[in-house]
Enzyme design. Structure first.
Site, PDB file in Angstrom:
ATOM      1  N   LYS A  11       0.843  -1.199   0.000  1.00  0.00           N
ATOM      2  CA  LYS A  11       0.000   0.000   0.000  1.00  0.00           C
ATOM      3  C   LYS A  11       0.885   1.259   0.000  1.00  0.00           C
ATOM      4  O   LYS A  11       2.110   1.172   0.212  1.00  0.00           O
ATOM      5  CB  LYS A  11      -0.942  -0.056   1.206  1.00  0.00           C
ATOM      6  CG  LYS A  11      -1.947  -1.235   1.128  1.00  0.00           C
ATOM      7  CD  LYS A  11      -2.809  -1.322   2.380  1.00  0.00           C
ATOM      8  CE  LYS A  11      -3.820  -2.453   2.287  1.00  0.00           C
ATOM      9  NZ  LYS A  11      -4.662  -2.558   3.529  1.00  0.00           N
ATOM     10  N   TYR A  51     -12.238  -3.013  -3.230  1.00  0.00           N
ATOM     11  CA  TYR A  51     -12.778  -3.113  -1.872  1.00  0.00           C
ATOM     12  C   TYR A  51     -14.306  -3.058  -1.842  1.00  0.00           C
ATOM     13  O   TYR A  51     -14.880  -2.651  -0.836  1.00  0.00           O
ATOM     14  CB  TYR A  51     -12.197  -1.998  -0.999  1.00  0.00           C
ATOM     15  CG  TYR A  51     -10.785  -2.258  -0.511  1.00  0.00           C
ATOM     16  CD1 TYR A  51     -10.486  -3.373   0.269  1.00  0.00           C
ATOM     17  CD2 TYR A  51      -9.745  -1.377  -0.802  1.00  0.00           C
ATOM     18  CE1 TYR A  51      -9.189  -3.609   0.736  1.00  0.00           C
ATOM     19  CE2 TYR A  51      -8.452  -1.611  -0.345  1.00  0.00           C
ATOM     20  CZ  TYR A  51      -8.183  -2.721   0.425  1.00  0.00           C
ATOM     21  OH  TYR A  51      -6.908  -2.953   0.896  1.00  0.00           O
ATOM     22  N   THR A  93      -5.225  -8.062  10.487  1.00  0.00           N
ATOM     23  CA  THR A  93      -5.590  -6.770   9.900  1.00  0.00           C
ATOM     24  C   THR A  93      -5.104  -5.602  10.766  1.00  0.00           C
ATOM     25  O   THR A  93      -4.582  -4.619  10.246  1.00  0.00           O
ATOM     26  CB  THR A  93      -7.124  -6.694   9.732  1.00  0.00           C
ATOM     27  OG1 THR A  93      -7.550  -7.810   8.941  1.00  0.00           O
ATOM     28  CG2 THR A  93      -7.532  -5.396   9.057  1.00  0.00           C
ATOM     29  N   ASN A 114      -1.770  -0.232   7.281  1.00  0.00           N
ATOM     30  CA  ASN A 114      -1.239  -1.576   7.569  1.00  0.00           C
ATOM     31  C   ASN A 114      -0.398  -2.172   6.436  1.00  0.00           C
ATOM     32  O   ASN A 114      -0.230  -3.372   6.339  1.00  0.00           O
ATOM     33  CB  ASN A 114      -2.354  -2.516   8.057  1.00  0.00           C
ATOM     34  CG  ASN A 114      -3.412  -2.782   7.017  1.00  0.00           C
ATOM     35  OD1 ASN A 114      -3.291  -2.328   5.879  1.00  0.00           O
ATOM     36  ND2 ASN A 114      -4.433  -3.519   7.381  1.00  0.00           N
ATOM     37  N   HIS A 117      -1.738  -5.574   1.369  1.00  0.00           N
ATOM     38  CA  HIS A 117      -2.973  -6.336   1.122  1.00  0.00           C
ATOM     39  C   HIS A 117      -2.622  -7.722   0.625  1.00  0.00           C
ATOM     40  O   HIS A 117      -1.651  -7.898  -0.118  1.00  0.00           O
ATOM     41  CB  HIS A 117      -3.815  -5.630   0.038  1.00  0.00           C
ATOM     42  CG  HIS A 117      -4.890  -6.523  -0.515  1.00  0.00           C
ATOM     43  ND1 HIS A 117      -6.105  -6.700   0.109  1.00  0.00           N
ATOM     44  CD2 HIS A 117      -4.918  -7.346  -1.602  1.00  0.00           C
ATOM     45  CE1 HIS A 117      -6.831  -7.573  -0.582  1.00  0.00           C
ATOM     46  NE2 HIS A 117      -6.140  -7.982  -1.626  1.00  0.00           N
ATOM     47  N   GLU A 128      -8.829 -10.469  -8.160  1.00  0.00           N
ATOM     48  CA  GLU A 128      -8.007  -9.279  -7.935  1.00  0.00           C
ATOM     49  C   GLU A 128      -6.846  -9.189  -8.932  1.00  0.00           C
ATOM     50  O   GLU A 128      -6.518  -8.100  -9.397  1.00  0.00           O
ATOM     51  CB  GLU A 128      -7.511  -9.276  -6.477  1.00  0.00           C
ATOM     52  CG  GLU A 128      -8.672  -9.072  -5.499  1.00  0.00           C
ATOM     53  CD  GLU A 128      -8.318  -9.345  -4.044  1.00  0.00           C
ATOM     54  OE1 GLU A 128      -7.144  -9.653  -3.737  1.00  0.00           O
ATOM     55  OE2 GLU A 128      -9.229  -9.262  -3.196  1.00  0.00           O
TER      56      GLU A 128
HETATM   57  P1  DAT Z   1      -7.443  -7.488   5.434  1.00  0.00           P
HETATM   58  O1  DAT Z   1      -6.711  -6.367   4.736  1.00  0.00           O
HETATM   59  O2  DAT Z   1      -6.661  -8.024   6.596  1.00  0.00           O
HETATM   60  O3  DAT Z   1      -7.905  -8.557   4.480  1.00  0.00           O
HETATM   61  P2  DAT Z   1     -10.198  -6.569   5.483  1.00  0.00           P
HETATM   62  O4  DAT Z   1     -10.332  -7.172   4.120  1.00  0.00           O
HETATM   63  O5  DAT Z   1     -11.206  -6.955   6.512  1.00  0.00           O
HETATM   64  O6  DAT Z   1      -8.748  -6.857   6.106  1.00  0.00           O
HETATM   65  O7  DAT Z   1     -10.230  -4.981   5.369  1.00  0.00           O
HETATM   66  C1  DAT Z   1      -9.556  -4.345   4.307  1.00  0.00           C
HETATM   67  C2  DAT Z   1      -8.808  -3.139   4.847  1.00  0.00           C
HETATM   68  O8  DAT Z   1      -9.721  -2.212   5.411  1.00  0.00           O
HETATM   69  C3  DAT Z   1      -7.844  -3.464   5.986  1.00  0.00           C
HETATM   70  O9  DAT Z   1      -6.580  -3.893   5.512  1.00  0.00           O
HETATM   71  C4  DAT Z   1      -7.764  -2.174   6.723  1.00  0.00           C
HETATM   72  C5  DAT Z   1      -9.133  -1.570   6.544  1.00  0.00           C
HETATM   73  N1  DAT Z   1      -9.976  -1.835   7.717  1.00  0.00           N
HETATM   74  C6  DAT Z   1     -10.586  -3.004   8.019  1.00  0.00           C
HETATM   75  N2  DAT Z   1     -11.303  -2.900   9.135  1.00  0.00           N
HETATM   76  C7  DAT Z   1     -11.121  -1.621   9.556  1.00  0.00           C
HETATM   77  C8  DAT Z   1     -11.599  -0.868  10.656  1.00  0.00           C
HETATM   78  N3  DAT Z   1     -12.434  -1.395  11.573  1.00  0.00           N
HETATM   79  N4  DAT Z   1     -11.197   0.423  10.773  1.00  0.00           N
HETATM   80  C9  DAT Z   1     -10.370   0.980   9.844  1.00  0.00           C
HETATM   81  N5  DAT Z   1      -9.894   0.329   8.775  1.00  0.00           N
HETATM   82  C10 DAT Z   1     -10.263  -0.948   8.644  1.00  0.00           C
HETATM   83 MG    MG Z   2      -9.296  -8.424   2.909  1.00  0.00          MG
END
Ligand code: DAT
Ligand code: MG
Length: 151
Positions: A11, A51, A93, A114, A117, A128
């Site tokens: 990212k 997303y 995450t 973070n 991805h 993707e």
């Molecule tokens: P991951 O990236 O671990 O697959 P995800 O698909 O649930 O996690 O979410 C995508 C991204 O969205 C994640 O990397 C960071 C952001 N995100 C997820 N939950 C969040 C939250 N509660 N507050 C802020 N950002 C969040």
């Molecule tokens: Mg995800």
């Protein structure tokens, strides 16, 4: 065993912080095969499509701003069990919950920054990779080390 593909993306914070080499290195050392790689400034439309399952979340607009705030490094990685294994290498995450030794556990502190991805299923890996790469941008090749990694 089934060979799968996953979409991995450094990212914008990871690019800005100079973590690209370190992150690529972890996947290389593990033994996965790189089949696509590019530095890329993505559009709002592409970020929203990527997303789309999170569209209703309160953090969605801020996340789209973050993902489009600078170039990302898009990668396709291939291997046996690559999707769940990459998720383990990446860590939870929320980087504060991610185990030490994982990419997020070692290199990040906040969910909204973070650094990386990784696809959450082989189906999403395919989806993707098709979304982020164009025809001709992926390479099929055989690493010389392959017989030393796979029986
Ligand atoms: P991951 O990236 O671990 O697959 P995800 O698909 O649930 O996690 O979410 C995508 C991204 O969205 C994640 O990397 C960071 C952001 N995100 C997820 N939950 C969040 C939250 N509660 N507050 C802020 N950002 C969040
Ligand atoms: Mg995800």
């Amino acid at each position: 065993e089934q060979v799968d593909q996953t979409y991995i993306m450094v990212k914008p914070d990871g690019v800005q912080r100079g973590l690209v080499g370190e992150i690529i290195s972890r996947f290389e050392k593990k033994g996965f095969k790189l089949t696509g790689l590019k530095l890329f400034q993505c559009s709002k439309e592409l970020a929203e499509e990527h997303y789309k399952d999170l569209k209703q979340k309160p953090f969605f607009p801020a996340m789209i701003d973050y993902i489009t705030s600078g170039p990302v490094v898009s990668m396709a990685w291939e291997g046996i069990g690559v999707v769940p294994s990459a998720r383990k290498l990446i860590g939870a995450t929320d980087p504060l919950q991610a185990e030490p030794g994982t990419i997020r556990g070692d290199l990040a502190v906040q969910r909204g920054r973070n650094v990386i991805h990784g696809s959450d299923s082989p189906e999403n890996g395919q989806r993707e990779i098709a979304l982020w790469f164009k025809e001709g941008e992926l390479c099929e090749w055989t690493p010389v080390q392959e017989p030393w990694l796979i029986e």
